[in-house]
Design an enzyme around this catalytic site. Structure first.
Site, PDB file in Angstrom:
ATOM      1  N   GLU A 298       0.801  -1.239   0.000  1.00 39.55           N
ATOM      2  CA  GLU A 298       0.000   0.000   0.000  1.00 39.55           C
ATOM      3  C   GLU A 298       0.832   1.288   0.000  1.00 39.55           C
ATOM      4  O   GLU A 298       0.668   2.146   0.867  1.00 39.55           O
ATOM      5  CB  GLU A 298      -0.974  -0.023   1.191  1.00 39.55           C
ATOM      6  CG  GLU A 298      -1.862  -1.252   1.162  1.00 39.55           C
ATOM      7  CD  GLU A 298      -2.854  -1.319   2.319  1.00 39.55           C
ATOM      8  OE1 GLU A 298      -2.750  -0.520   3.270  1.00 39.55           O
ATOM      9  OE2 GLU A 298      -3.752  -2.181   2.267  1.00 39.55           O
TER      10      GLU A 298
ATOM     11  N   ASN B   4       2.124  -4.601  -3.391  1.00 38.62           N
ATOM     12  CA  ASN B   4       0.728  -5.010  -3.238  1.00 38.62           C
ATOM     13  C   ASN B   4      -0.093  -3.778  -2.855  1.00 38.62           C
ATOM     14  O   ASN B   4       0.317  -2.993  -2.000  1.00 38.62           O
ATOM     15  CB  ASN B   4       0.705  -6.051  -2.093  1.00 38.62           C
ATOM     16  CG  ASN B   4      -0.604  -6.755  -1.903  1.00 38.62           C
ATOM     17  OD1 ASN B   4      -1.170  -7.270  -2.856  1.00 38.62           O
ATOM     18  ND2 ASN B   4      -1.094  -6.795  -0.661  1.00 38.62           N
TER      19      ASN B   4
ATOM     20  N   HIS C 129     -10.364  -6.065  -2.711  1.00 40.95           N
ATOM     21  CA  HIS C 129     -11.434  -6.029  -1.701  1.00 40.95           C
ATOM     22  C   HIS C 129     -12.642  -5.357  -2.359  1.00 40.95           C
ATOM     23  O   HIS C 129     -12.713  -4.132  -2.464  1.00 40.95           O
ATOM     24  CB  HIS C 129     -10.977  -5.239  -0.467  1.00 40.95           C
ATOM     25  CG  HIS C 129      -9.859  -5.896   0.274  1.00 40.95           C
ATOM     26  ND1 HIS C 129     -10.028  -7.089   0.950  1.00 40.95           N
ATOM     27  CD2 HIS C 129      -8.564  -5.548   0.431  1.00 40.95           C
ATOM     28  CE1 HIS C 129      -8.869  -7.437   1.509  1.00 40.95           C
ATOM     29  NE2 HIS C 129      -7.964  -6.537   1.195  1.00 40.95           N
TER      30      HIS C 129
ATOM     31  N   GLU D 265      -5.928 -10.555  -2.083  1.00 41.75           N
ATOM     32  CA  GLU D 265      -6.740 -10.436  -0.849  1.00 41.75           C
ATOM     33  C   GLU D 265      -8.232 -10.394  -1.183  1.00 41.75           C
ATOM     34  O   GLU D 265      -9.002  -9.655  -0.559  1.00 41.75           O
ATOM     35  CB  GLU D 265      -6.345  -9.173  -0.069  1.00 41.75           C
ATOM     36  CG  GLU D 265      -4.863  -9.108   0.272  1.00 41.75           C
ATOM     37  CD  GLU D 265      -4.501  -7.920   1.167  1.00 41.75           C
ATOM     38  OE1 GLU D 265      -5.401  -7.271   1.724  1.00 41.75           O
ATOM     39  OE2 GLU D 265      -3.291  -7.656   1.299  1.00 41.75           O
TER      40      GLU D 265
ATOM     41  N   ASP E  43     -11.999 -10.415  -1.456  1.00 39.52           N
ATOM     42  CA  ASP E  43     -13.278 -10.689  -0.795  1.00 39.52           C
ATOM     43  C   ASP E  43     -14.316  -9.825  -1.490  1.00 39.52           C
ATOM     44  O   ASP E  43     -13.993  -8.809  -2.099  1.00 39.52           O
ATOM     45  CB  ASP E  43     -13.261 -10.515   0.736  1.00 39.52           C
ATOM     46  CG  ASP E  43     -12.560  -9.286   1.255  1.00 39.52           C
ATOM     47  OD1 ASP E  43     -12.550  -8.260   0.547  1.00 39.52           O
ATOM     48  OD2 ASP E  43     -12.034  -9.346   2.387  1.00 39.52           O
TER      49      ASP E  43
HETATM   50  C1  XIL Z   1      -6.271  -6.746   7.892  1.00 46.24           C
HETATM   51  C2  XIL Z   1      -6.585  -7.972   8.723  1.00 46.24           C
HETATM   52  O1  XIL Z   1      -7.459  -8.789   8.014  1.00 46.24           O
HETATM   53  C3  XIL Z   1      -7.185  -7.573  10.053  1.00 46.24           C
HETATM   54  O2  XIL Z   1      -7.326  -8.707  10.890  1.00 46.24           O
HETATM   55  C4  XIL Z   1      -6.302  -6.538  10.740  1.00 46.24           C
HETATM   56  O3  XIL Z   1      -6.946  -6.089  11.916  1.00 46.24           O
HETATM   57  C5  XIL Z   1      -6.059  -5.364   9.820  1.00 46.24           C
HETATM   58  O4  XIL Z   1      -5.488  -5.830   8.604  1.00 46.24           O
HETATM   59  N1  XIL Z   1      -4.952  -4.839   3.334  1.00 46.24           N
HETATM   60  C6  XIL Z   1      -3.935  -5.635   3.765  1.00 46.24           C
HETATM   61  C7  XIL Z   1      -4.163  -6.586   4.895  1.00 46.24           C
HETATM   62  O5  XIL Z   1      -2.879  -5.653   3.138  1.00 46.24           O
HETATM   63  O6  XIL Z   1      -3.000  -6.805   5.652  1.00 46.24           O
HETATM   64  C8  XIL Z   1      -5.281  -6.126   5.780  1.00 46.24           C
HETATM   65  O7  XIL Z   1      -5.540  -7.149   6.743  1.00 46.24           O
HETATM   66  C9  XIL Z   1      -6.515  -5.831   4.964  1.00 46.24           C
HETATM   67  C10 XIL Z   1      -6.247  -4.724   3.975  1.00 46.24           C
END
Ligand code: XIL
Length: 375
Positions: free
Chosen positions: A188, A229, A265, A293, A295
């Site tokens: 990020e 990422n 996401h 990641e 979802d």
């Molecule tokens: C999130 C986790 O899922 C949570 O449990 C934690 O509290 C915060 O981080 N982007 C990312 C991940 O790269 O590491 C994040 O994970 C979600 C967003």
């Protein structure tokens, strides 16, 4: 944490009744956290065969076997603190060809106090995956978030920050040298408007921190694929272009970048129509791309309609990956709705993963399998 619950019709079959009882039992586990009520644990274990039947429908390929039929992996973010839950471990074992530590390898997890390392959860994640022949996506080495207070508070001079970063990379990537398929070296780096994100790293080193981190990671684990990422980079946007320009510049400079991770996401019904084109554009730079990641959140409570939209979205993401030669795989951020970051981070949303809270496959699971295996 609020737990979304789908309204269920009266139990029609014995199995449904068993699921419902098991679901009730899990409440005790959820509420008690790690203080497991032992009678609940024993009963849940007794039901694990039922869960297993639900998790791997007979005759249906698993997510991993379906993805592997196209030469790719299917992975999920996992939390090693759930490995002793039979249904969780079974699902992860059967369905996944890759795992990512959801939190276990983040800086605050591994070095909560300066010089005081705790590798327990990271080690357990690595051992779990290796025992099952699963790839590991290391997540992550350099990020602005989930840093321990001693680090963010400092204060440290820029040269010290650089040394802290490269030492951390050497230590963590070095510890797991040879075991990690890919590292999210930098996570990020940009804000949504495409500017560099202010962070302890950027503030100390400027944009150079990315190349410095990549080089340190390469030195620590020469065989791991090294990724940058980010989220909101799955469609043409200022942030996507910033990441593209960065990856292009790193390639030109000969910095060791092997891949770009698109977190993905998503909100159900809003999968970018140019996802495939964006992945292809990154790939054309000569890097791998991965969905890291995934979802697809829906408004809670979910219903048949929202779950059908979600299923089509899962299929679209898989199809986009399949259409891009250098898309190496898809990872979801969690595996069951029982454990997902969504409800606590996006109020009113949840049910974002392919398996429901009772570890039963959702329409999204079947749609993803079909999208991998469709001719
Ligand atoms: C999130 C986790 O899922 C949570 O449990 C934690 O509290 C915060 O981080 N982007 C990312 C991940 O790269 O590491 C994040 O994970 C979600 C967003």
């Amino acid at each position: 944490m609020w737990q979304p619950r789908t309204a269920r019709p009266a139990a029609r079959t014995l199995q449904e009744a068993v699921w419902r009882v098991a679901g009730l039992l899990r409440c005790a586990r959820n509420d008690a956290g790690r203080r497991l009520v032992s009678s609940c644990a024993a009963l849940t274990a007794a039901f694990s065969l039922t869960f297993a039947a639900a998790a791997a429908p007979a005759g249906e390929p698993t997510l991993q076997s379906a993805a592997a039929s196209t030469g790719r992996y299917f992975g999920a973010a996992l939390d090693p603190d759930h490995f002793d839950e039979k249904a969780y471990a079974k699902l992860a074992t059967e369905q996944l060809g890759a795992v990512t530590p959801e939190n276990a390898m983040k800086w605050d997890a591994v070095e909560p106090r300066r010089g005081d390392f705790d590798w327990d959860r990271a080690d357990r994640l690595v051992a779990f995956a290796r025992a099952r022949g699963q790839k590991i996506r290391g997540h992550n080495l350099v990020w602005h978030s989930q840093l321990p207070a001693w680090l963010t508070r400092g204060p440290f001079a820029p040269a010290e920050v650089r040394e802290l970063m490269t030492d951390h990379i050497a230590r963590e990537a070095g510890r797991y040298r040879g075991a990690i398929y890919a590292w999210d070296v930098v996570n990020e780096p940009f804000t949504d408007d495409g500017r560099w994100r202010q962070s302890i790293w950027y503030d100390a080193m400027g944009a150079d921190y990315v190349a410095i981190a990549l080089r340190a990671a390469r030195a620590a684990d020469p065989d791991a694929k090294l990724y940058i990422n980010d989220y909101n980079v799955e469609t043409e946007s200022p942030k996507m272009r910033a990441l593209y320009d960065l990856a292009a510049a790193l390639k030109r400079a000969g910095a060791p970048i092997d891949g770009v991770g698109l977190q993905a996401h998503f909100v159900a019904g809003h999968i970018p129509s140019d996802l495939r084109a964006v992945m292809q554009k990154f790939a054309a730079l000569g890097v791998d791309v991965a969905i890291t990641e995934l979802d697809v959140r829906v408004r809670t409570p979910p219903d048949a309609k929202s779950l059908a939209v979600q299923a089509a979205d899962y299929a679209a993401v898989v199809a986009a990956c399949r259409a891009v030669k250098r898309c190496v795989g898809v990872t979801t951020w969690g595996i069951t709705d029982d454990y997902s970051w969504i409800p606590s981070f996006f109020a009113g949303y949840g049910a974002a993963l392919p398996f429901d809270e009772d570890y039963r496959p959702k329409p999204a699971y079947f749609a993803a399998v079909r999208a991998w295996t469709a001719p």
